[in-house]
Design a protein around this motif. Sequence first.
Motif, PDB file in Angstrom:
ATOM      1  N   PRO A 292       0.839  -1.208   0.000  1.00 46.51           N
ATOM      2  CA  PRO A 292       0.000   0.000   0.000  1.00 46.51           C
ATOM      3  C   PRO A 292       0.867   1.248   0.000  1.00 46.51           C
ATOM      4  CG  PRO A 292      -0.712  -1.552   1.692  1.00 46.51           C
ATOM      5  CD  PRO A 292       0.592  -2.056   1.179  1.00 46.51           C
ATOM      6  N   MET A 293       0.450   2.251  -0.773  1.00 49.26           N
ATOM      7  CA  MET A 293       1.246   3.471  -0.877  1.00 49.26           C
ATOM      8  C   MET A 293       0.358   4.701  -0.780  1.00 49.26           C
ATOM      9  SD  MET A 293       4.231   2.740  -3.717  1.00 49.26           S
ATOM     10  CE  MET A 293       5.123   4.209  -3.166  1.00 49.26           C
ATOM     11  N   MET A 294       0.906   5.736  -0.163  1.00 50.29           N
ATOM     12  CA  MET A 294       0.292   7.056  -0.206  1.00 50.29           C
ATOM     13  C   MET A 294       1.200   7.957  -1.024  1.00 50.29           C
ATOM     14  SD  MET A 294      -1.064   9.604   2.824  1.00 50.29           S
ATOM     15  CE  MET A 294       0.454  10.409   3.305  1.00 50.29           C
ATOM     16  N   PHE A 295       0.600   8.705  -1.936  1.00 49.18           N
ATOM     17  CA  PHE A 295       1.332   9.668  -2.741  1.00 49.18           C
ATOM     18  C   PHE A 295       0.911  11.071  -2.333  1.00 49.18           C
ATOM     19  CE2 PHE A 295       1.011   5.763  -5.170  1.00 49.18           C
ATOM     20  CZ  PHE A 295       2.327   5.554  -5.559  1.00 49.18           C
ATOM     21  N   VAL A 296       1.859  11.995  -2.387  1.00 45.63           N
ATOM     22  CA  VAL A 296       1.600  13.392  -2.042  1.00 45.63           C
ATOM     23  C   VAL A 296       2.099  14.241  -3.195  1.00 45.63           C
ATOM     24  CG1 VAL A 296       2.023  15.262  -0.392  1.00 45.63           C
ATOM     25  CG2 VAL A 296       1.889  12.887   0.418  1.00 45.63           C
ATOM     26  N   ALA A 297       1.284  15.241  -3.599  1.00 46.54           N
ATOM     27  CA  ALA A 297       1.630  16.024  -4.788  1.00 46.54           C
ATOM     28  C   ALA A 297       1.137  17.449  -4.678  1.00 46.54           C
ATOM     29  CB  ALA A 297       1.023  15.375  -6.036  1.00 46.54           C
ATOM     30  N   GLY A 298       1.819  18.335  -5.391  1.00 47.44           N
ATOM     31  CA  GLY A 298       1.298  19.652  -5.683  1.00 47.44           C
ATOM     32  C   GLY A 298       0.682  19.618  -7.069  1.00 47.44           C
TER      33      GLY A 298
END
Length: 441
Positions: A292-298
């Motif tokens: 499982p992964m969480m991605f963070v972005a602008g």
Amino acid sequence: MSGFFRKTGAALVMSVMIAPASWAENRIDGQRPDAPELAAYGDLAVGVREISITNPGQIDIVKIDPKAPKPETLPTYDRTLTLEVWYPAAQGASGDTALKAYLRDATTEVELQGKAVRDAAPADGTYPLVIISHGYPGNRFLLSHLAENLASKGYVVASIDHLDSTYRTQAAFGSTLVNRSFDQLFTLNEMDRLSKDANSFLNGKVDASNAGIIGYSMGGYGAVITAGGGVTQKSIDYPWGAPHGTLAVHKGGSETHNALPDPRIKTAISIAPWGRQLEFWDAETLKGVKIPMMFVAGSVDDVSGYENGIRAIWEQTVNVDRSLLTFENANHNAGAPMPAPREAYRFDEKLGFNVSDHYTDAVWDNVRMNNITQHFATAWMGKHLKGDAKMDPYLVLTPVANESVWAKEKDGTVKPEHTHWEGFPNRTAKGLRFEMLKAGQ
């Protein structure tokens, strides 16, 4: 004195008088009044120590001449990494809380202030491991706000100085492309070893069988590879990339890459991962992601790309549960870098830009972004490394925060129409998106 200088001088004095203490003291532990609930520090005291680890016999990418014929034997070296380790400390720990770190200009050393006590005695207990991996260039202190925060909540956090990729060791980009995942996994192995070493302060303190990775930019790139996302042949063939096909060790479907993912790593948070916009992965290779992964972005990231970059990775890691936190109108620095130290607020002739640009965002305040990242990292790691079901409400949200509704009585009773983001005070969940996809979607 002219009227202009009288006015601007007064304004300058006033700005100094009202400058927040976090700016004046280079603090990494800032908590804004509007910080979401889980951003708050935990109940544990925190210690911090510097250690070095050496991975012998690694290919020395920097010494390979990409313009010369491929040598029969590739050069090797012993690859030494400096780690900063934050950990739960015994209550009552006191002492030096300063961190000495270099700025993006690679020459200016500054003092950062947090809550962690240098060389404090560790607390009793064994804790999950979180590995932090910085960008290119960067250093082990860039995400120190997050490392210290997580340690206060019962994690041992090892933040890596990636050789050939720090401000002071920056070298050929190919080294970063090849070595990021290897550095992350070697750090895992060494933290596991030290947790079994009777002479180490980490003896009995680290549950390396229950580990997570947090990577930013090139650290996020490495986290995707470590999670199982093998790279494409196109990325291996780039003439400006890793020389003589050395990136093929991470090719999707290859024996070497299939052997890379480690079952001790249970999850990862990848912040602004670089690479998809240049087709370092595609929909097929991203199927290899196994955790499982969480991605963070602008949403306006012009380094890693958003629609064709970070969001595409999130959409195409179809075999795992994954989330995407988006800071609307933020650029590449969304959520990860600590607040810019006061010494960074100057133009650097060699760099050609303000040193502070390396840390800040044009729209979002650093402490605000840091608090939001701390909140979601606490929820994500709590769910996946500690099995804490109480974290679920913080991760099941109306996807577009601006569309959520605050509906509570004065006594706090929740009305049926209440959909406001859990843990965010009224009117503070603005300009954010949090989207979830299940495996198979």
